[in-house]
Enzyme design. Structure first.
Site, PDB file in Angstrom:
ATOM      1  CE  LYS A   1      -1.830   2.940   2.818  1.00 10.35           C
ATOM      2  NZ  LYS A   1      -1.858   4.179   2.022  1.00 10.35           N
TER       3      LYS A   1
ATOM      4  N   GLY B   1      -4.995   3.363  -1.604  1.00 16.57           N
ATOM      5  CA  GLY B   1      -6.107   3.761  -0.750  1.00 16.57           C
ATOM      6  C   GLY B   1      -5.607   4.389   0.524  1.00 16.57           C
TER       7      GLY B   1
ATOM      8  CB  SER C   1      -8.254   5.705   8.076  1.00 14.22           C
ATOM      9  OG  SER C   1      -8.760   6.213   6.860  1.00 14.22           O
TER      10      SER C   1
ATOM     11  N   GLY D   1      -4.959   0.665   4.689  1.00 18.10           N
ATOM     12  CA  GLY D   1      -3.824   0.392   5.569  1.00 18.10           C
ATOM     13  C   GLY D   1      -4.248  -0.442   6.765  1.00 18.10           C
TER      14      GLY D   1
ATOM     15  CD  GLU E   1      13.121  -0.013   8.266  1.00 23.57           C
ATOM     16  OE1 GLU E   1      13.955   0.675   8.882  1.00 23.57           O
ATOM     17  OE2 GLU E   1      13.292  -1.215   7.995  1.00 23.57           O
TER      18      GLU E   1
ATOM     19  CB  CYS F   1      13.204   9.354   7.558  1.00 23.65           C
ATOM     20  SG  CYS F   1      14.126   8.274   6.454  1.00 23.65           S
TER      21      CYS F   1
ATOM     22  CD  GLU G   1      10.350  13.098  11.059  1.00 29.52           C
ATOM     23  OE1 GLU G   1       9.230  12.638  11.326  1.00 29.52           O
ATOM     24  OE2 GLU G   1      11.203  12.480  10.400  1.00 29.52           O
TER      25      GLU G   1
HETATM   26  P1  NAP Z   1       2.534   8.357   7.959  1.00 31.41           P
HETATM   27  O1  NAP Z   1       1.515   9.407   8.127  1.00 31.41           O
HETATM   28  O2  NAP Z   1       2.901   7.540   9.122  1.00 31.41           O
HETATM   29  O3  NAP Z   1       2.003   7.434   6.768  1.00 31.41           O
HETATM   30  C1  NAP Z   1       2.770   6.376   6.271  1.00 31.41           C
HETATM   31  C2  NAP Z   1       1.868   5.364   5.614  1.00 31.41           C
HETATM   32  O4  NAP Z   1       1.010   4.782   6.605  1.00 31.41           O
HETATM   33  C3  NAP Z   1       0.934   5.929   4.548  1.00 31.41           C
HETATM   34  O5  NAP Z   1       0.817   4.979   3.508  1.00 31.41           O
HETATM   35  C4  NAP Z   1      -0.373   6.078   5.314  1.00 31.41           C
HETATM   36  O6  NAP Z   1      -1.507   6.073   4.483  1.00 31.41           O
HETATM   37  C5  NAP Z   1      -0.315   4.831   6.163  1.00 31.41           C
HETATM   38  N1  NAP Z   1      -1.202   4.849   7.331  1.00 31.41           N
HETATM   39  C6  NAP Z   1      -1.679   5.922   8.012  1.00 31.41           C
HETATM   40  N2  NAP Z   1      -2.492   5.500   9.028  1.00 31.41           N
HETATM   41  C7  NAP Z   1      -2.503   4.152   8.977  1.00 31.41           C
HETATM   42  C8  NAP Z   1      -3.145   3.145   9.746  1.00 31.41           C
HETATM   43  N3  NAP Z   1      -3.944   3.438  10.776  1.00 31.41           N
HETATM   44  N4  NAP Z   1      -2.942   1.855   9.426  1.00 31.41           N
HETATM   45  C9  NAP Z   1      -2.129   1.525   8.391  1.00 31.41           C
HETATM   46  N5  NAP Z   1      -1.516   2.426   7.617  1.00 31.41           N
HETATM   47  C10 NAP Z   1      -1.677   3.732   7.906  1.00 31.41           C
HETATM   48  O7  NAP Z   1       3.897   8.965   7.400  1.00 31.41           O
HETATM   49  P2  NAP Z   1       4.086  10.002   6.211  1.00 31.41           P
HETATM   50  O8  NAP Z   1       3.596  11.320   6.668  1.00 31.41           O
HETATM   51  O9  NAP Z   1       3.533   9.421   4.953  1.00 31.41           O
HETATM   52  O10 NAP Z   1       5.669   9.991   6.028  1.00 31.41           O
HETATM   53  C11 NAP Z   1       6.532  10.787   6.754  1.00 31.41           C
HETATM   54  C12 NAP Z   1       7.166  10.010   7.898  1.00 31.41           C
HETATM   55  O11 NAP Z   1       7.826   8.842   7.402  1.00 31.41           O
HETATM   56  C13 NAP Z   1       8.242  10.814   8.599  1.00 31.41           C
HETATM   57  O12 NAP Z   1       8.103  10.666   9.980  1.00 31.41           O
HETATM   58  C14 NAP Z   1       9.540  10.146   8.120  1.00 31.41           C
HETATM   59  O13 NAP Z   1      10.607  10.332   8.998  1.00 31.41           O
HETATM   60  C15 NAP Z   1       9.124   8.736   7.997  1.00 31.41           C
HETATM   61  N6  NAP Z   1      10.030   7.980   7.109  1.00 31.41           N
HETATM   62  C16 NAP Z   1      10.893   7.045   7.646  1.00 31.41           C
HETATM   63  C17 NAP Z   1      11.796   6.362   6.828  1.00 31.41           C
HETATM   64  C18 NAP Z   1      12.805   5.375   7.377  1.00 31.41           C
HETATM   65  O14 NAP Z   1      13.418   4.658   6.593  1.00 31.41           O
HETATM   66  N7  NAP Z   1      13.027   5.308   8.673  1.00 31.41           N
HETATM   67  C19 NAP Z   1      11.787   6.607   5.444  1.00 31.41           C
HETATM   68  C20 NAP Z   1      10.905   7.558   4.946  1.00 31.41           C
HETATM   69  C21 NAP Z   1      10.018   8.225   5.781  1.00 31.41           C
HETATM   70  P3  NAP Z   1      -2.051   7.491   3.893  1.00 31.41           P
HETATM   71  O15 NAP Z   1      -1.083   7.887   2.867  1.00 31.41           O
HETATM   72  O16 NAP Z   1      -3.378   7.196   3.329  1.00 31.41           O
HETATM   73  O17 NAP Z   1      -2.113   8.443   5.044  1.00 31.41           O
END
Ligand code: NAP
Ligand code: MG
Length: 492
Positions: A186, A217, A220, A223, A261, A295, A395
């Site tokens: 996803k 998709g 919420s 996922g 991650e 990140c 962050e």
């Molecule tokens: P996010 O809000 O946590 O969303 C990540 C993914 O999770 C999206 O596909 C999101 O779907 C999905 N998601 C949200 N709620 C969910 C739930 N309840 N159940 C299952 N999946 C769910 O993060 P983001 O804003 O996209 O990305 C930024 C963050 O990613 C930053 O904190 C960054 O540091 C971190 N990051 C970490 C790494 C690493 O390697 N450590 C790499 C890149 C990014 P939707 O898109 O529909 O909201």
């Protein structure tokens, strides 16, 4: 350059409305759809499907059915598909770079230089690792005639964020597939385009039906359905620490191993004997890469007090010279924030940092000149202040660095390590022996020397503390993580 002048294959790909999802080798459209926006202009560029729980269930069930046959292939047979996929990514580099640009906002040149070729290399690397791995190990014990055998788990589920859609997808699925697992992916709802294009390439590369499935998709809905599905055997989540904790809880309840991650707040320690211009250039480049939506970027800069004033003035000049613009223009170095929401969040963080006592050295505002007013552009921003400012520790995920002064080595290491995250730090000094010592004492998944954002296949990229657990990418250890161990023994 405008959208109309993109590669003809990119334009043809975007014509299908909505873009269907790949489930069991078939392209499935849904009734409900979601618009995809170009953050450089605010214009809608595509429509994608919105998977519901039933679509996710179909994807997981077919991945489960496809698993035994995929797992039964030899590593060399699976590697053939991975190397073919790498070849196709390289063939379509321009298309994938176009898609990353108009979907995420990053400059095409950046996607051509890193995101796309590095994704291709990932499939080649794990194809090789899978063929070199040992799957059956004789233990040579006294009482038992025994072996450890290593086997894939089954369906591996992946949820990705929006900052590096193609590269992160490759980092996740390449080792999983090479090890013999099937996958359900996803992507982030904001940036699904390159993942859907990758799905087309997987089909062309000859992955059997059901081995690679993509559901687009919302987190919420799609996922949640994916992370809760009783048939997934492994979960890999890349995204925020907040959602990562939730994914970890769900997987914990279901006893599904989870690779998490998550976010970071990397420190850069610039010593008084650093290569001054190299540090200014390296850190400016790191912070403006992908408009700071990285990140592992360095966003807390600890500068030795003896060089602080000069460092600040040179970095200010470097920040103000960064060419900001639409990523389709070849002279743009920094594009927009990926979404309006992220732009608003970053501006809010800057305002809060200022209220808590930080000084804005440069930047701090939206860029509104000319055409850029339509997009989500922010000036690269330098804040200066104290460690107790909340935005020196939390962050922000934008082109914002927080400047902090330090006096001695032990003190700066202690201050850097006080932060709850543990993703990536860097140390800048010409004394390499000392650099290695400091690097080792900075607690995180990655410690880099005289550079920030250092990647190579074979070099493990992982995390600790609030930046994640159970995961790590890009190495042989990553590959091993997609195999479960089983003891096979008889009494001698
Ligand atoms: P996010 O809000 O946590 O969303 C990540 C993914 O999770 C999206 O596909 C999101 O779907 C999905 N998601 C949200 N709620 C969910 C739930 N309840 N159940 C299952 N999946 C769910 O993060 P983001 O804003 O996209 O990305 C930024 C963050 O990613 C930053 O904190 C960054 O540091 C971190 N990051 C970490 C790494 C690493 O390697 N450590 C790499 C890149 C990014 P939707 O898109 O529909 O909201
Ligand atoms: Mg977008």
């Amino acid at each position: 350059m405008t959208i109309q002048s993109l590669h003809p294959t990119t334009l043809a790909f975007l014509e299908t409305k909505p873009l269907p999802m790949l489930i069991n080798g078939e392209w499935k459209a849904t009734k409900h759809t979601l618009g995809v926006e170009n953050p450089a202009t605010g214009a809608q560029i595509a429509q994608v499907c919105l998977a519901d729980a039933q679509d996710v269930d179909s994807a997981v069930m077919v991945a489960d059915s496809a698993f035994p046959a995929w797992a039964a292939l030899s590593p060399a047979e699976r590697a053939l598909r991975l190397t073919k996929l790498a070849e196709l990514i390289n063939r379509d580099t321009q298309v994938l770079a176009d898609l990353e640009c108009i979907d995420v906002g990053k400059p095409v040149s950046a996607a051509l230089g890193f995101d796309v070729p590095f994704a291709a290399q990932c499939f080649d690397y794990f194809a090789q690792v899978a063929q070199e791995a040992e799957y059956e190990i004789e233990l040579g014990l006294e009482v038992t005639d025994s072996q450890t055998i290593k086997r894939p788990y089954g369906v591996a589920a992946f949820v990705f964020p929006w900052n590096f859609p193609l590269t992160l997808c490759a980092w996740g699925i390449a080792p999983a597939l090479a090890a013999g697992n099937t996958v359900v992916i996803k992507p982030a709802s904001e940036t699904p385009l390159s993942t859907l294009y990758l799905a087309k390439l997987c089909e062309e590369a000859g992955f059997p039906k059901g081995v690679v499935n993509i559901v687009t998709g919302q987190g919420s809905v799609a996922g949640e359905a994916l992370i809760n599905h009783p048939k997934i055997k492994l979960m890999s989540f890349t995204g925020s620490t907040e959602v990562g904790k939730h994914v970890g809880e769900v997987c914990g309840r279901n006893l599904v191993p989870a690779k998490l991650e998550l976010g970071g707040k990397g420190a850069a320690v610039v010593c008084k004997d650093a290569d001054f211009d190299g540090a200014v250039e390296g850190l400016t480049g790191a912070l403006t890469l992908n408009a700071g939506q990285v990140c592992c970027t360095a966003s807390r800069w600890y500068i030795h007090e003896s060089i602080y004033d000069e460092f600040v003035s040179k970095t200010k000049a470097a920040f103000e010279a960064i060419p900001i613009g639409n990523g389709l223009d070849s002279d743009s170095v920094m594009g927009p924030m990926c979404t309006h929401k992220q732009m608003s969040k970053v501006l809010q963080c800057i305002a809060e940092a200022q209220s808590a006592g930080a000084e804005i050295v440069t930047g701090g505002d939206r860029v509104t000149s000319g055409e850029l007013v339509k997009g989500y552009f922010i000036q690269p921003t330098l804040l200066a202040g104290k460690d107790d400012n909340p935005w020196a520790q939390e962050e922000i995920f934008g082109p914002v660095a927080f400047l902090l002064k330090f006096t001695d080595e032990d003190e700066v290491i202690e201050r850097a390590n006080r932060n709850p995250y543990g993703l990536a730090n860097s140390v800048w000094t010409i004394d390499l022996a000392r650099a290695k010592e400091i690097a080792a004492r900075l607690v995180s998944g990655n410690s880099w020397i005289n550079a920030h954002n250092v990647f190579e296949y074979g070099l493990h990229y992982g995390a600790c503390n609030q930046s994640g657990c159970g995961g790590g990418v890009n190495s042989r250890a990553t590959f091993e993580g997609y195999l479960r161990h089983q003891s096979v023994a008889s009494i001698r």
